[in-house]
Design a protein around this motif. Structure first.
Motif, PDB file in Angstrom:
ATOM      1  N   LEU A 295       0.798  -1.295  -0.012  1.00 17.64           N
ATOM      2  CA  LEU A 295       0.012   0.072   0.047  1.00 17.64           C
ATOM      3  C   LEU A 295       0.916   1.312   0.083  1.00 17.64           C
ATOM      4  O   LEU A 295       0.658   2.131  -0.769  1.00 17.64           O
ATOM      5  N   ARG A 296       2.056   1.165   0.900  1.00 16.00           N
ATOM      6  CA  ARG A 296       2.806   2.339   0.831  1.00 16.00           C
ATOM      7  C   ARG A 296       3.495   2.595  -0.507  1.00 16.00           C
ATOM      8  O   ARG A 296       3.546   3.666  -1.244  1.00 16.00           O
ATOM      9  N   ALA A 297       3.837   1.546  -1.088  1.00 13.41           N
ATOM     10  CA  ALA A 297       4.390   1.458  -2.467  1.00 13.41           C
ATOM     11  C   ALA A 297       3.508   1.966  -3.664  1.00 13.41           C
ATOM     12  O   ALA A 297       3.722   2.913  -4.494  1.00 13.41           O
ATOM     13  N   ALA A 298       2.164   1.461  -3.414  1.00 11.81           N
ATOM     14  CA  ALA A 298       1.204   2.107  -4.399  1.00 11.81           C
ATOM     15  C   ALA A 298       0.993   3.454  -4.220  1.00 11.81           C
ATOM     16  O   ALA A 298       0.608   4.203  -5.224  1.00 11.81           O
ATOM     17  N   LEU A 299       0.797   3.808  -3.196  1.00 10.29           N
ATOM     18  CA  LEU A 299       0.226   5.285  -2.796  1.00 10.29           C
ATOM     19  C   LEU A 299       1.612   6.140  -3.236  1.00 10.29           C
ATOM     20  O   LEU A 299       1.087   7.229  -3.715  1.00 10.29           O
ATOM     21  N   SER A 300       2.838   5.674  -3.109  1.00  7.39           N
ATOM     22  CA  SER A 300       3.862   6.542  -3.535  1.00  7.39           C
ATOM     23  C   SER A 300       3.886   6.721  -5.000  1.00  7.39           C
ATOM     24  O   SER A 300       4.360   7.712  -5.567  1.00  7.39           O
ATOM     25  N   GLU A 301       3.516   5.659  -5.678  1.00  4.92           N
ATOM     26  CA  GLU A 301       3.280   5.674  -7.277  1.00  4.92           C
ATOM     27  C   GLU A 301       2.295   6.410  -7.781  1.00  4.92           C
ATOM     28  O   GLU A 301       2.528   7.101  -8.724  1.00  4.92           O
ATOM     29  N   GLU A 302       1.241   6.410  -6.776  1.00  2.00           N
ATOM     30  CA  GLU A 302       0.069   7.266  -7.614  1.00  2.00           C
ATOM     31  C   GLU A 302       0.575   8.713  -7.289  1.00  2.00           C
ATOM     32  O   GLU A 302       0.407   9.555  -8.229  1.00  2.00           O
ATOM     33  N   LEU A 303       1.202   9.020  -6.337  1.00  2.00           N
ATOM     34  CA  LEU A 303       1.655  10.535  -6.032  1.00  2.00           C
ATOM     35  C   LEU A 303       2.761  10.793  -7.041  1.00  2.00           C
ATOM     36  O   LEU A 303       2.881  12.036  -7.721  1.00  2.00           O
ATOM     37  N   ARG A 304       3.526   9.869  -7.196  1.00  2.00           N
ATOM     38  CA  ARG A 304       4.772  10.162  -8.119  1.00  2.00           C
ATOM     39  C   ARG A 304       4.435  10.599  -9.611  1.00  2.00           C
ATOM     40  O   ARG A 304       5.015  11.221 -10.442  1.00  2.00           O
ATOM     41  N   GLN A 305       3.311   9.952 -10.035  1.00  2.08           N
ATOM     42  CA  GLN A 305       2.760  10.111 -11.412  1.00  2.08           C
ATOM     43  C   GLN A 305       2.389  11.618 -11.484  1.00  2.08           C
ATOM     44  O   GLN A 305       2.074  11.953 -12.714  1.00  2.08           O
ATOM     45  N   LEU A 306       1.917  12.303 -10.270  1.00  6.29           N
ATOM     46  CA  LEU A 306       1.465  13.615 -10.497  1.00  6.29           C
ATOM     47  C   LEU A 306       2.520  14.620 -10.154  1.00  6.29           C
ATOM     48  O   LEU A 306       2.247  15.940 -10.097  1.00  6.29           O
ATOM     49  N   CYS A 307       3.958  14.384 -10.068  1.00  4.71           N
ATOM     50  CA  CYS A 307       4.808  15.074  -9.788  1.00  4.71           C
ATOM     51  C   CYS A 307       5.938  15.086 -10.900  1.00  4.71           C
ATOM     52  O   CYS A 307       6.170  14.033 -11.368  1.00  4.71           O
ATOM     53  N   VAL A 308       6.590  16.118 -11.100  1.00  5.43           N
ATOM     54  CA  VAL A 308       7.185  16.289 -12.342  1.00  5.43           C
ATOM     55  C   VAL A 308       8.883  16.014 -11.975  1.00  5.43           C
ATOM     56  O   VAL A 308       9.654  15.802 -12.777  1.00  5.43           O
ATOM     57  N   ASP A 309       9.193  15.836 -10.810  1.00  6.37           N
ATOM     58  CA  ASP A 309      10.513  15.456 -10.256  1.00  6.37           C
ATOM     59  C   ASP A 309      10.550  14.892  -8.847  1.00  6.37           C
ATOM     60  O   ASP A 309       9.632  15.291  -8.182  1.00  6.37           O
ATOM     61  N   GLN A 310      11.755  14.441  -8.496  1.00 10.91           N
ATOM     62  CA  GLN A 310      11.975  14.007  -7.187  1.00 10.91           C
ATOM     63  C   GLN A 310      11.665  14.986  -5.866  1.00 10.91           C
ATOM     64  O   GLN A 310      10.980  14.679  -4.995  1.00 10.91           O
ATOM     65  N   ALA A 311      11.994  16.211  -6.265  1.00 13.52           N
ATOM     66  CA  ALA A 311      12.034  17.267  -5.194  1.00 13.52           C
ATOM     67  C   ALA A 311      10.304  17.643  -4.808  1.00 13.52           C
ATOM     68  O   ALA A 311       9.903  17.748  -3.782  1.00 13.52           O
ATOM     69  N   ALA A 312       9.559  17.631  -5.881  1.00 10.96           N
ATOM     70  CA  ALA A 312       8.034  17.827  -5.894  1.00 10.96           C
ATOM     71  C   ALA A 312       7.536  16.538  -5.128  1.00 10.96           C
ATOM     72  O   ALA A 312       6.722  16.701  -4.448  1.00 10.96           O
ATOM     73  N   PHE A 313       7.942  15.454  -5.617  1.00  7.25           N
ATOM     74  CA  PHE A 313       7.323  14.436  -4.938  1.00  7.25           C
ATOM     75  C   PHE A 313       7.766  14.241  -3.509  1.00  7.25           C
ATOM     76  O   PHE A 313       6.772  14.069  -2.812  1.00  7.25           O
ATOM     77  N   GLU A 314       8.771  14.494  -2.802  1.00  7.92           N
ATOM     78  CA  GLU A 314       9.100  14.541  -1.611  1.00  7.92           C
ATOM     79  C   GLU A 314       8.536  15.687  -1.012  1.00  7.92           C
ATOM     80  O   GLU A 314       8.048  15.338   0.188  1.00  7.92           O
ATOM     81  N   ALA A 315       8.345  16.778  -1.428  1.00  5.84           N
ATOM     82  CA  ALA A 315       7.567  17.854  -0.683  1.00  5.84           C
ATOM     83  C   ALA A 315       5.992  17.497  -0.941  1.00  5.84           C
ATOM     84  O   ALA A 315       5.275  17.539   0.539  1.00  5.84           O
ATOM     85  N   ASP A 316       5.649  16.769  -1.732  1.00  6.93           N
ATOM     86  CA  ASP A 316       4.001  16.420  -1.694  1.00  6.93           C
ATOM     87  C   ASP A 316       3.871  15.144  -0.805  1.00  6.93           C
ATOM     88  O   ASP A 316       2.910  15.070   0.091  1.00  6.93           O
TER      89      ASP A 316
END
Length: 221
Positions: free
Chosen positions: A189-210
């Protein structure tokens, strides 16, 4: 320049193409994120006014192809959507129709956190639902959807030893086996949630912040 991943960002970009492609892409985006948009406006406006603001925001977004202008400088669809909604809220409060030029309105100065909090809560729950739907599909493909439905109520708060033993007996499995399956589901679930969020972020920095922002929201629920 940052490159938009070929995931949810491609859907956002596609909303700027032909009318048919725009309608299809926009419909999918609205279906996924409308509850979060509603939460934002209802946190700031009376119910009837908020519903009107939602409708005018979605109409203007489609007409002026706002979402297709997603800014790599902002880095995430969540951040971009918040900016658009703040600007639309400014137009609503001023009693003006939204304009095509998004940069005509200054960045919001109102520090009140409640609309953003309401939006982030709904946004996090929507992503969690999408992650759970993806996991359910994975379990179904392996013929284990029944196990998934049995495990799901136990994922939130870890059951104590007695409750775990009762659940294992009800599922006709060994308590140790149940513990392992629960651990695997939480990790997935943690991995799937991270993947859903990663698809909405343009780079790693945005992903980490969100991820930090939404983790704080989910942890407070």
């Amino acid at each position: 320049m940052a490159r938009f991943p070929d995931t949810q960002w491609s859907l956002i970009r596609r909303s700027a193409e032909s009318p048919s492609a725009r309608h299809s892409a926009f419909s999918q985006l609205v279906q996924a994120y409308r509850p979060a948009i509603v939460a934002f406006f209802r946190a700031r406006l009376p119910s009837a006014d908020a519903d009107d603001a939602v409708q005018s925001f979605l109409a203007a977004s489609f007409e002026h192809v706002w979402w297709a202008r997603a800014d790599a400088g902002i880095g995430s669809f969540r951040g971009f959507l918040l900016m658009l909604m703040h600007r639309h809220l400014g137009h609503v409060r001023a009693g003006h129709a939204p304009h095509l030029a998004l940069d005509e309105v200054a960045e919001p100065s109102d520090p009140a956190p409640s609309p953003e909090r309401a939006f982030d809560t709904r946004f996090a729950l929507l992503l969690t639902r999408r992650a759970l739907d993806a996991l359910r599909t994975q379990y179904r493909e392996r013929g284990r959807d029944g196990l998934f439905d049995q495990l799901l109520p136990l994922v939130g708060d870890p059951p104590d030893h007695g409750a775990l033993k009762q659940a294992a007996e009800a599922m006709n499995v060994n308590p140790n086996t149940l513990t392992v399956e629960l651990k695997r589901l939480r990790m997935r679930l943690r991995a799937a949630l991270s993947e859903e969020l990663r698809q909405l972020c343009v780079d790693q920095a945005a992903f980490e912040a969100d991820r930090a922002a939404l983790h704080a929201v989910l942890g407070a629920l």
